[in-house]
Design a protein around this motif. Structure first.
Motif, PDB file in Angstrom:
ATOM      1  N   ASN A 125       0.837  -1.197   0.000  1.00 52.09           N
ATOM      2  CA  ASN A 125       0.000   0.000   0.000  1.00 52.09           C
ATOM      3  C   ASN A 125       0.872   1.248   0.000  1.00 52.09           C
ATOM      4  O   ASN A 125       1.654   1.451   0.928  1.00 52.09           O
ATOM      5  N   PRO A 127       1.866   5.263   0.408  1.00 50.22           N
ATOM      6  CA  PRO A 127       1.402   6.333   1.294  1.00 50.22           C
ATOM      7  C   PRO A 127       0.512   7.309   0.522  1.00 50.22           C
ATOM      8  O   PRO A 127       0.507   7.332  -0.710  1.00 50.22           O
ATOM      9  N   THR A 128      -0.236   8.116   1.257  1.00 50.29           N
ATOM     10  CA  THR A 128      -1.124   9.098   0.636  1.00 50.29           C
ATOM     11  C   THR A 128      -0.782  10.495   1.120  1.00 50.29           C
ATOM     12  O   THR A 128      -0.314  10.687   2.243  1.00 50.29           O
ATOM     13  N   ARG A 153      -0.056  10.274   5.154  1.00 51.02           N
ATOM     14  CA  ARG A 153      -0.196   9.120   6.043  1.00 51.02           C
ATOM     15  C   ARG A 153       0.305   7.867   5.338  1.00 51.02           C
ATOM     16  O   ARG A 153       0.355   7.802   4.098  1.00 51.02           O
ATOM     17  N   ASP A 154       0.669   6.897   6.154  1.00 48.91           N
ATOM     18  CA  ASP A 154       1.063   5.583   5.663  1.00 48.91           C
ATOM     19  C   ASP A 154       0.545   4.558   6.670  1.00 48.91           C
ATOM     20  O   ASP A 154       0.425   4.862   7.866  1.00 48.91           O
ATOM     21  N   ASP A 155       0.237   3.363   6.194  1.00 51.98           N
ATOM     22  CA  ASP A 155      -0.317   2.375   7.123  1.00 51.98           C
ATOM     23  C   ASP A 155       0.731   1.790   8.053  1.00 51.98           C
ATOM     24  O   ASP A 155       0.397   1.022   8.963  1.00 51.98           O
ATOM     25  N   LEU A 158       5.831   6.743   7.871  1.00 53.08           N
ATOM     26  CA  LEU A 158       6.241   7.733   6.881  1.00 53.08           C
ATOM     27  C   LEU A 158       7.705   8.091   7.065  1.00 53.08           C
ATOM     28  O   LEU A 158       8.208   8.155   8.190  1.00 53.08           O
ATOM     29  N   CYS A 196       4.987  11.992  -1.089  1.00 47.04           N
ATOM     30  CA  CYS A 196       5.357  11.473   0.233  1.00 47.04           C
ATOM     31  C   CYS A 196       5.988  10.096   0.042  1.00 47.04           C
ATOM     32  O   CYS A 196       5.618   9.340  -0.871  1.00 47.04           O
ATOM     33  N   ASP A 198       7.316   6.531   2.046  1.00 49.57           N
ATOM     34  CA  ASP A 198       7.284   5.756   3.291  1.00 49.57           C
ATOM     35  C   ASP A 198       8.662   5.234   3.627  1.00 49.57           C
ATOM     36  O   ASP A 198       9.614   5.340   2.861  1.00 49.57           O
TER      37      ASP A 198
END
Length: 199
Positions: A125, A127-128, A153-155, A158, A196, A198
């Motif tokens: 996934n 990052p956003t 954000r990142d799950d 970051l 961004c 991660d």
């Protein structure tokens, strides 16, 4: 005294000019040992769970005592003879500074240039990034800069938010999950990109 082999003698002269010379004494001066960390390469990235091969090359003209590997200042392996190779398996995603130290039989030491690596957690996934404050597209600016801000954000984790002006190098914004970038702009039409990244 430079490294090499030397012959030392002493000469005595009395008050009437008679002289005598001692038997020669031969000795050698050993050079300082040298060491290089040949693997991994500086800036390398490895997914967590990888066995990272550390390889060093050492030369000790006076005789080798030991070679040590360090990660973030902590000893992780020690060898008394070649080959100087070690499989490093970090148990966490992090940045590591690696180095090798050689010690000869006379206690002389030397340290290799540091090698910085990153161990990351593999994920699928991306990052956003959200821009919450920025001039509109095609805005005409009269100052030589613009300010952008937003969230990212990142799950998992970051690393940084970056910006690029035209075809220049990406530069880092301040902050990560809440970031701001004050961007200098050259005269003319400019394209600003944000991203961004991660860990």
């Amino acid at each position: 005294v430079s490294p090499g082999t030397y012959t030392l003698t002493a000469k005595a002269t009395d008050d009437v000019g008679a002289a005598g010379t001692s038997p020669p004494v031969n000795f050698s001066v050993a050079g300082v040992p040298t060491i290089t960390l040949t693997s991994p390469t500086n800036g390398a990235r490895f997914p967590l769970g990888t066995n990272i091969q550390l390889v060093a090359e050492a030369v000790a003209p006076g005789g080798l005592e030991k070679v040590e590997f360090f990660a973030n200042g902590n000893t992780i392996a020690q060898f008394s003879a070649a080959p100087f190779e070690f499989s490093f398996a970090p148990d966490a995603d992090a940045d590591f500074t690696l180095a090798a130290v050689v010690t000869d039989v006379f206690g002389q030491t030397n340290i290799s240039p540091e090698v910085k690596i990153r161990v990351y957690f593999p994920e699928t996934n991306p990052p956003t990034l959200i821009i919450t404050n920025s001039p509109k597209n095609f805005t005409r600016l009269y100052a030589g800069f613009m300010t952008n801000a937003g969230t990212a954000r990142d799950d998992r984790r970051l690393d940084h938010v970056g910006f690029q002006v035209n075809d220049g190098e990406f530069q880092r914004a301040s902050g990560t999950s809440n970031w701001q970038a004050i961007i200098a702009l050259p005269p003319g039409n400019d394209v600003v990109r944000l991203r961004c990244v991660d860990f």
